[in-house]
Design an enzyme around this catalytic site. Structure first.
Site, mmCIF file in Angstrom:
data_model
loop_
_atom_site.group_PDB
_atom_site.id
_atom_site.type_symbol
_atom_site.label_atom_id
_atom_site.label_comp_id
_atom_site.label_asym_id
_atom_site.label_seq_id
_atom_site.Cartn_x
_atom_site.Cartn_y
_atom_site.Cartn_z
ATOM 1 N N ASN A 1 0.836 -1.205 0.000
ATOM 2 C CA ASN A 1 0.000 0.000 0.000
ATOM 3 C C ASN A 1 0.870 1.255 0.000
ATOM 4 O O ASN A 1 1.918 1.306 0.643
ATOM 5 C CB ASN A 1 -1.022 -0.004 1.141
ATOM 6 C CG ASN A 1 -0.435 -0.215 2.520
ATOM 7 O OD1 ASN A 1 0.504 -0.960 2.693
ATOM 8 N ND2 ASN A 1 -0.997 0.456 3.504
ATOM 9 N N GLU B 1 0.424 5.292 0.536
ATOM 10 C CA GLU B 1 -0.501 6.332 1.000
ATOM 11 C C GLU B 1 -0.073 7.709 0.508
ATOM 12 O O GLU B 1 1.006 7.891 -0.061
ATOM 13 C CB GLU B 1 -0.588 6.276 2.536
ATOM 14 C CG GLU B 1 -1.154 4.938 3.001
ATOM 15 C CD GLU B 1 -1.437 4.866 4.487
ATOM 16 O OE1 GLU B 1 -0.982 5.741 5.249
ATOM 17 O OE2 GLU B 1 -2.127 3.908 4.890
ATOM 18 N N CYS C 1 -4.208 0.744 -2.327
ATOM 19 C CA CYS C 1 -4.020 -0.501 -1.574
ATOM 20 C C CYS C 1 -2.972 -1.389 -2.240
ATOM 21 O O CYS C 1 -2.724 -1.290 -3.456
ATOM 22 C CB CYS C 1 -5.321 -1.284 -1.520
ATOM 23 S SG CYS C 1 -6.626 -0.536 -0.545
ATOM 24 N N GLU D 1 -3.148 -4.604 -2.896
ATOM 25 C CA GLU D 1 -3.689 -5.553 -3.884
ATOM 26 C C GLU D 1 -3.829 -4.893 -5.245
ATOM 27 O O GLU D 1 -3.522 -5.489 -6.282
ATOM 28 C CB GLU D 1 -5.072 -6.052 -3.431
ATOM 29 C CG GLU D 1 -5.065 -6.848 -2.143
ATOM 30 C CD GLU D 1 -5.239 -5.997 -0.890
ATOM 31 O OE1 GLU D 1 -4.765 -4.827 -0.871
ATOM 32 O OE2 GLU D 1 -5.828 -6.481 0.072
ATOM 33 N N CYS E 1 -10.161 -5.125 0.730
ATOM 34 C CA CYS E 1 -11.292 -4.196 0.833
ATOM 35 C C CYS E 1 -12.196 -4.325 -0.392
ATOM 36 O O CYS E 1 -11.841 -4.959 -1.393
ATOM 37 C CB CYS E 1 -10.780 -2.764 0.987
ATOM 38 S SG CYS E 1 -10.168 -2.047 -0.549
ATOM 39 N N CYS F 1 -10.720 -3.235 -3.765
ATOM 40 C CA CYS F 1 -9.754 -4.211 -4.298
ATOM 41 C C CYS F 1 -10.484 -5.432 -4.844
ATOM 42 O O CYS F 1 -10.094 -5.984 -5.877
ATOM 43 C CB CYS F 1 -8.751 -4.616 -3.218
ATOM 44 S SG CYS F 1 -7.563 -3.301 -2.879
HETATM 45 N N1 THU Z 1 -5.256 -1.334 2.565
HETATM 46 C C1 THU Z 1 -4.746 -2.201 1.648
HETATM 47 O O1 THU Z 1 -3.597 -2.057 1.208
HETATM 48 N N2 THU Z 1 -5.540 -3.209 1.234
HETATM 49 C C2 THU Z 1 -6.819 -3.421 1.646
HETATM 50 O O2 THU Z 1 -7.489 -4.294 1.123
HETATM 51 C C3 THU Z 1 -7.378 -2.610 2.717
HETATM 52 C C4 THU Z 1 -6.575 -1.434 3.118
HETATM 53 C C5 THU Z 1 -4.443 -0.191 2.980
HETATM 54 C C6 THU Z 1 -4.959 1.137 2.514
HETATM 55 C C7 THU Z 1 -4.395 2.058 3.554
HETATM 56 O O3 THU Z 1 -3.086 2.425 3.157
HETATM 57 C C8 THU Z 1 -4.309 1.219 4.807
HETATM 58 O O4 THU Z 1 -4.394 -0.129 4.379
HETATM 59 C C9 THU Z 1 -5.397 1.491 5.821
HETATM 60 O O5 THU Z 1 -6.658 1.436 5.250
#
Ligand code: THU
Length: 160
Positions: free
Chosen positions: A62, A64, A73, A75, A112, A115
């Site tokens: 991920n 940000e 994210c 994925e 999530c 994704c």
């Molecule tokens: N995140 C992911 O990388 N994958 C997911 O399926 C859920 C959330 C990340 C996004 C963000 O950087 C952090 O987790 C918190 O939501």
């Protein structure tokens, strides 16, 4: 009016040592990719690794952004890279490992909704299921035999 029931089946492994050895290796790659997560805001670090039918492994973490919705994210970072680099290859499996730096994450962390929608696009495009394995930093590993199993009533090209 009638009630429609939608069922999903998952497989739960007690420990990462119990999953098939090729998936253990894939999970290890996801764990290595997780080290490169850039998550200064959530402190939640996620790694994903994808096995393609050409035997290549593509990973992502991920990423940000100070403008929160601009982040992505793990994925989707991985799957869009796979689509960009190997557009003709089929995706066989995806391994996901996630956890917070604030606490030890022992629960399996599913992808999530956004994704799931992104992975569904590739599953439909390639006309074959993508196996999804996900876990926390430690503990149980959950397996879904396909993305469709994780996203009932999905929105796809058939409605356009
Ligand atoms: N995140 C992911 O990388 N994958 C997911 O399926 C859920 C959330 C990340 C996004 C963000 O950087 C952090 O987790 C918190 O939501």
């Amino acid at each position: 009016m009638k009630e429609v029931k939608v069922e999903s089946n998952f497989f739960v492994y007690e420990d990462v040592k119990d999953i098939p050895s090729d998936v253990q290796q894939l999970m290890q790659k996801a764990s290595e990719a997780r080290i490169n997560a850039y998550a200064p805001y959530s402190k939640f670090h996620v790694g994903a690794a994808i096995l393609l039918d050409n035997n290549e492994v593509v990973t992502g973490s991920n990423q940000e952004n100070a403008s929160y919705p601009s982040g992505l994210c793990a994925e989707r970072t991985a799957i869009y890279y796979a689509g960009a680099k190997y557009p003709k290859s089929k995706i066989l499996k995806m391994a996901i490992i996630a956890g917070s730096t604030k606490t030890m994450t022992t629960k399996p962390i599913p992808p999530c909704g956004a994704c799931r929608q992104a992975i569904a696009e590739y599953e439909i495009k390639q006309e074959s299921p993508i196996e999804i394995y996900f876990m926390g930093e430690t503990g149980k590993v959950v397996k879904s035999n396909s993305l469709a199993n994780l996203l009932p009533l999905l929105f796809d090209k058939s409605v356009l």
